[in-house]
Design a protein around this motif. Structure first.
Motif, short mmCIF file in Angstrom:
data_model
loop_
_atom_site.label_atom_id
_atom_site.label_comp_id
_atom_site.label_asym_id
_atom_site.label_seq_id
_atom_site.Cartn_x
_atom_site.Cartn_y
_atom_site.Cartn_z
N VAL A 42 0.85 -1.19 0.00
CA VAL A 42 0.00 0.00 0.00
C VAL A 42 0.88 1.24 0.00
N GLY A 57 -10.50 5.53 0.82
CA GLY A 57 -10.10 4.24 0.27
C GLY A 57 -9.09 3.47 1.09
N GLN A 60 -10.94 1.72 3.82
CA GLN A 60 -11.84 0.67 3.35
C GLN A 60 -11.08 -0.61 2.99
N THR A 61 -9.89 -0.45 2.40
CA THR A 61 -9.11 -1.61 1.99
C THR A 61 -8.78 -2.51 3.16
N VAL A 168 -17.76 -2.34 3.13
CA VAL A 168 -17.00 -1.18 2.68
C VAL A 168 -17.86 0.08 2.77
N SER A 252 -2.45 -2.00 -5.63
CA SER A 252 -3.38 -1.27 -6.50
C SER A 252 -2.92 0.18 -6.71
N THR A 502 -10.73 0.73 -11.78
CA THR A 502 -10.00 0.17 -10.64
C THR A 502 -9.09 -0.93 -11.17
N SER A 520 -10.96 -5.32 -4.41
CA SER A 520 -9.87 -5.59 -3.49
C SER A 520 -10.12 -5.02 -2.10
N SER A 521 -11.22 -4.28 -1.92
CA SER A 521 -11.62 -3.85 -0.58
C SER A 521 -12.55 -4.85 0.09
#
Length: 531
Positions: A42, A57, A60-61, A168, A252, A502, A520-521
């Protein structure tokens, strides 16, 4: 089956709930392997770990794996059971009833009940979540006639709510740990206790965040992974190298310019359009509290300095589509092309600025302002640099400021110490959820991230947004959103730029990690690593 309010309140534990289960997912090509540590690279560190209170974001991930929502969603947005096993909307649209899953426990061993749902809706989502403030604005109360029944009572219909209940989007938090506290300052925001497949272990700020398997997860046999480690890799080049060597399994936040080369690596795969729960849109937003931007001619002039074709090709590398309206094209049910547009035209931009009284000074400069691109990838900074160059050609000086994600959120949404900003955010899965928060005057909420940061106030936009919230006829609802987009693009508090995809890159040995619309979240309960 239609269940009356009388029967619902009298017989909560014995209801024959209408079928609402999603179709079973396809059988995977290979049998999952249990064990292993998934390492996710990340670039941005979260500001907190509880997305019930933020739409950011990075939060949320992580938190999507620690918490569950009432529902999850297939990639086509069909609802799946999660903490709720059955659900029903009353004929008049004023009650949404949920039968909750029995035997679910919080990570501290306490039982999950309808009291947690009621508290989350009324005290967290409605008050502190930028999207939730709009989504749940019509919810007057939540009845809890039984520990396993929660009934949302609405003042007006809200047909979009059943699209907004993922972990999420609307994360259920434990009432016993939050009631009576200052929710925004609660220590469990950064040491979360959830019901999800992974438990929080530790957060070594600036280095890594560790989750481990929840041995008591309600979905028997899952998750397959032993743990998930989020490793801080702010340098995109380092993230790409870590993927190639296998030091991380998933990222990501890589430069789009690198994806073609990455895709050629035999051990890596590029996954596009991985989150259908919301279509991302990148925009340039004005702070309308600044006198300079209160003249719409200035805002329109800046819009004419945007070369979207150049941005899509050279900054976004074709990973997206051009955006000309607040609701992007992937949300075809609501999008319209019939809006005022501002094609790239520097001569028209100069004429508008002359008309507004901002003529060039002897040094050639008309005025100056700052821009704060969100620290969510190099594309936003590159977009700011391209626009800065174009604005210089019409006598406007734009200073681009860089800062980390936490400082960006604080500057824009708390201190309001900014002129303009560039950021990407989800516009879906429904306009009432993703788009309204940026344009609704009742969502001007200092301290709430990704709310109406422009401080845009329009009685007509408010009327249209609020009418669309409660309209149950699809054609009429679309018409309201079409008109809203026309008003928004006339007033132009925010310039839509690119509807982005995304994109995530993963080791090919990582399997079944994207199985829902949360991408991916999502909770990764089905993810596994090939030996």
């Amino acid at each position: 089956m239609t269940v009356s309010r009388r029967h619902l309140l009298a017989l909560p534990a014995a209801l024959a709930w209408p079928a609402a289960e999603a179709a079973a997912p396809a059988v995977p090509a290979a049998s999952p392997v249990r064990g292993g540590t998934l390492v996710i690279g990340v670039g941005r560190e979260p500001t907190l770990l509880t997305s019930a209170l933020t739409t950011a974001g990075p939060t949320q991930t992580v938190s999507g794996k620690v918490f569950d929502g009432l529902l999850s969603y297939d990639v086509d947005l069909s609802p799946r059971p999660q903490l709720a096993t059955r659900w029903e909307t009353s004929a008049d649209g004023l009650a949404i009833s949920f039968q909750l899953r029995p035997g679910v426990k919080w990570h501290d061993g306490q039982h999950f009940t309808s009291a947690d749902v009621a508290f989350s809706v009324m005290e967290a989502w409605k008050k502190y979540n930028a999207r939730g403030r709009a989504t749940f604005s019509n919810v007057e109360r939540v009845d809890t006639p039984d520990p396993l029944v929660a009934v949302l009572r609405l003042s007006k219909p809200a047909p979009y709510i059943l699209r907004a209940l993922s972990s999420v989007e609307s994360q259920v938090i434990p009432r016993h740990l939050y009631a009576g506290s200052d929710l925004l300052a609660n220590p469990h925001n950064n040491a979360p206790i959830g019901t999800g497949p992974f438990r929080f272990v530790r957060w070594e700020r600036g280095r890594q965040l560790v989750l481990e398997r929840n041995l008591d997860y309600w979905d028997a046999g899952k998750p397959y992974l032993d743990r998930i480690v989020f490793r801080q890799l702010p340098d995109p080049a380092a993230a790409a190298a870590a993927l190639e060597t296998g030091a991380v399994h998933l990222s990501s936040e890589l430069p789009l310019s690198d994806l073609a080369g990455i895709a050629a690596k035999p051990n890596l795969a590029v996954h596009r359009r991985t989150a259908s729960a919301g279509s991302g849109i990148t925009g340039f937003e004005f702070n309308l509290e600044r006198p300079l931007f209160q003249d719409v001619r200035v805002r329109r002039a800046i819009a004419h300095a945007v070369d979207r074709d150049f941005l899509l090709k050279n900054v976004w590398y074709g990973y997206g589509t051009i955006a000309q309206a607040p609701i992007p094209k992937p949300l075809a049910e609501f999008h319209t092309d019939d809006v005022p547009t501002y094609p790239f035209d520097l001569k028209r931009a100069e004429a508008l600025l002359d008309e507004a009284g901002y003529k060039r000074k002897p040094n050639g400069i008309r005025f100056s302002f700052t821009n704060d691109p969100n620290a969510t990838g190099v594309m936003l900074s590159q977009t700011a640099q391209v626009l800065r160059s174009n604005l210089a050609r019409i006598g406007v000086r734009m200073e681009v400021r860089q800062q980390d994600f936490g400082e960006f959120v604080n500057r824009v949404y708390t201190r309001r110490d900014f002129d303009t900003t560039i950021y990407s955010a989800s516009a879906g899965p429904d306009p009432a959820i993703g788009t309204q928060r940026f344009y609704w005057s009742k969502n001007i909420q200092p301290g709430v991230a990704f709310s109406n940061g422009a401080a845009y106030r329009s009685a007509e936009a408010d009327r249209l947004l609020e009418a669309a919230q409660v309209e149950t006829d699809p054609a009429k609802r679309r018409a309201l959103y079409v008109r809203f987009q026309q008003v928004a693009e006339t007033d132009l508090p925010k310039i839509p730029l690119i509807s982005s995809e995304t994109v995530v890159v993963a080791q090919k040995k990582l399997r079944d990690f994207i199985t829902t619309a949360e991408g991916s979240s999502g909770n990764f309960s089905t993810a596994w690593l090939e030996a």
